[in-house]
Design a protein around this motif. Structure first.
Motif, mmCIF file in Angstrom:
data_model
loop_
_atom_site.group_PDB
_atom_site.id
_atom_site.type_symbol
_atom_site.label_atom_id
_atom_site.label_comp_id
_atom_site.label_asym_id
_atom_site.label_seq_id
_atom_site.Cartn_x
_atom_site.Cartn_y
_atom_site.Cartn_z
ATOM 1 N N TRP A 260 0.837 -1.212 0.000
ATOM 2 C CA TRP A 260 0.000 0.000 0.000
ATOM 3 C C TRP A 260 0.866 1.253 0.000
ATOM 4 O O TRP A 260 0.617 2.195 -0.767
ATOM 5 C CB TRP A 260 -0.913 -0.043 1.217
ATOM 6 N N ALA A 261 1.885 1.271 0.859
ATOM 7 C CA ALA A 261 2.755 2.447 0.959
ATOM 8 C C ALA A 261 3.589 2.628 -0.317
ATOM 9 O O ALA A 261 3.747 3.754 -0.804
ATOM 10 C CB ALA A 261 3.666 2.321 2.180
ATOM 11 N N ASN A 262 4.107 1.545 -0.858
ATOM 12 C CA ASN A 262 4.921 1.641 -2.078
ATOM 13 C C ASN A 262 4.103 2.151 -3.250
ATOM 14 O O ASN A 262 4.595 2.934 -4.080
ATOM 15 C CB ASN A 262 5.533 0.280 -2.414
ATOM 16 N N ALA A 263 2.850 1.732 -3.333
ATOM 17 C CA ALA A 263 1.989 2.171 -4.434
ATOM 18 C C ALA A 263 1.725 3.664 -4.384
ATOM 19 O O ALA A 263 1.456 4.297 -5.413
ATOM 20 C CB ALA A 263 0.669 1.401 -4.400
ATOM 21 N N ARG A 264 1.830 4.247 -3.205
ATOM 22 C CA ARG A 264 1.546 5.681 -3.046
ATOM 23 C C ARG A 264 2.797 6.520 -2.804
ATOM 24 O O ARG A 264 2.715 7.732 -2.636
ATOM 25 C CB ARG A 264 0.560 5.879 -1.880
ATOM 26 N N GLY A 265 3.933 5.871 -2.779
ATOM 27 C CA GLY A 265 5.178 6.588 -2.584
ATOM 28 C C GLY A 265 5.392 7.091 -1.167
ATOM 29 O O GLY A 265 6.154 8.031 -0.930
ATOM 30 N N TYR A 266 4.755 6.450 -0.174
ATOM 31 C CA TYR A 266 4.904 6.878 1.212
ATOM 32 C C TYR A 266 6.246 6.385 1.770
ATOM 33 O O TYR A 266 6.619 5.220 1.593
ATOM 34 C CB TYR A 266 3.773 6.339 2.070
ATOM 35 N N GLN A 267 6.939 7.266 2.474
ATOM 36 C CA GLN A 267 8.239 6.935 3.053
ATOM 37 C C GLN A 267 8.211 6.873 4.579
ATOM 38 O O GLN A 267 9.186 6.466 5.196
ATOM 39 C CB GLN A 267 9.283 7.967 2.611
ATOM 40 N N SER A 268 7.123 7.301 5.176
ATOM 41 C CA SER A 268 7.039 7.285 6.640
ATOM 42 C C SER A 268 5.616 6.956 7.067
ATOM 43 O O SER A 268 4.656 7.382 6.433
ATOM 44 C CB SER A 268 7.464 8.633 7.226
ATOM 45 N N ILE A 269 5.484 6.174 8.139
ATOM 46 C CA ILE A 269 4.170 5.830 8.666
ATOM 47 C C ILE A 269 4.184 5.913 10.191
ATOM 48 O O ILE A 269 5.223 5.725 10.829
ATOM 49 C CB ILE A 269 3.706 4.419 8.251
ATOM 50 N N ARG A 270 3.028 6.212 10.750
ATOM 51 C CA ARG A 270 2.809 6.112 12.197
ATOM 52 C C ARG A 270 2.027 4.823 12.413
ATOM 53 O O ARG A 270 0.915 4.669 11.891
ATOM 54 C CB ARG A 270 2.029 7.322 12.705
#
Length: 239
Positions: A143-153
């Motif tokens: 999910w994060a890779n598909a949206r280019g997210y580099q940080s999560i809480r």
């Protein structure tokens, strides 16, 4: 008679050694469990730092309520609820979390509380693939890779956070992961010894954490060994 005495002595010695080793392993395991419980109880939630996204692992209304409040406070742009049941919908999750968020119920009547309906509609994704902590991490990484997210809480119960961090850092080694543990009234860590059911559950959780840690370390060793073999197999370039 002397021969019988000579034979019995080494067996007794070996049994004592095995019992000593078993006792040492047991004490080490118990010491690790106490450290684990203390860590789970005392690790504070992440501060005000903003992340690309929030991820909450299913397992209780308090977790989801915490994640929705963080989203409402603009700690991230989007929320993933990982590991929901196949029949779950945003509407059913909204109804399930309302008892834990009376200010959200208030918003429906006077508009002064948290508008859950708008939050779910604009900024919440549901993940249906995960069935355990390891697959939560796999689902989140995709999910994060598909949206280019580099940080999560990461939001989950305090007793579950150490194992979750192992799995998530294994699957998302380049990402920044901020732990946001949530206390569970149903599974209290601070007085775990007072209830046998809680003690058994938390000991099981600690054992799963150790297993996840060993898998992660073993996977890292295998990856390093394979990488070393590949480098060794490459022919040297002529200068």
């Amino acid at each position: 008679m002397a021969r019988s005495s000579y034979t019995a002595t080494p067996i007794t010695t070996r049994v004592k050694r095995w019992l000593g080793l078993l006792l040492a392993v047991l004490l080490l395991w118990l010491g690790g469990a106490l450290t684990y419980f203390n860590r789970a109880e005392t690790t504070p939630p992440a501060g005000d730092e903003r992340t690309d996204a929030i991820v909450v692992l299913t397992g209780g209304a308090a977790r989801l309520a915490t994640a929705l409040r963080l989203l409402n406070e603009n700690k991230a742009d989007r929320l993933l609820v990982s590991g929901v049941g196949p029949t779950a919908t945003k509407a059913s999750l909204l109804q399930a979390v309302l008892p834990s968020m009376p200010d959200a119920a208030q918003a429906a009547s006077d508009g002064e509380g948290i508008d859950l309906q708008s939050l779910f509609e604009c900024c919440v994704d549901l993940g249906f693939e995960a069935t355990d902590t390891a697959s939560n991490a796999v689902e989140t990484a995709a999910w994060a890779n598909a949206r280019g997210y580099q940080s999560i809480r990461l939001v989950t119960a305090n007793y579950h956070m150490p194992r979750s961090l192992v799995e998530f850092r294994r699957r998302m080694p380049e990402a920044t992961i901020l732990p946001h543990p949530v206390r569970s009234d149903a599974m209290r860590v601070e007085d775990w010894w007072r209830r046998s059911t809680n003690a058994a559950f938390l000991m099981g959780e600690y054992t799963k954490y150790v297993a996840a840690l060993l898998r992660a370390r073993l996977g890292l060793l295998i990856a390093e060994a394979l990488r070393g073999n590949v480098i060794a197999a490459k022919p040297e370039r002529l200068q």
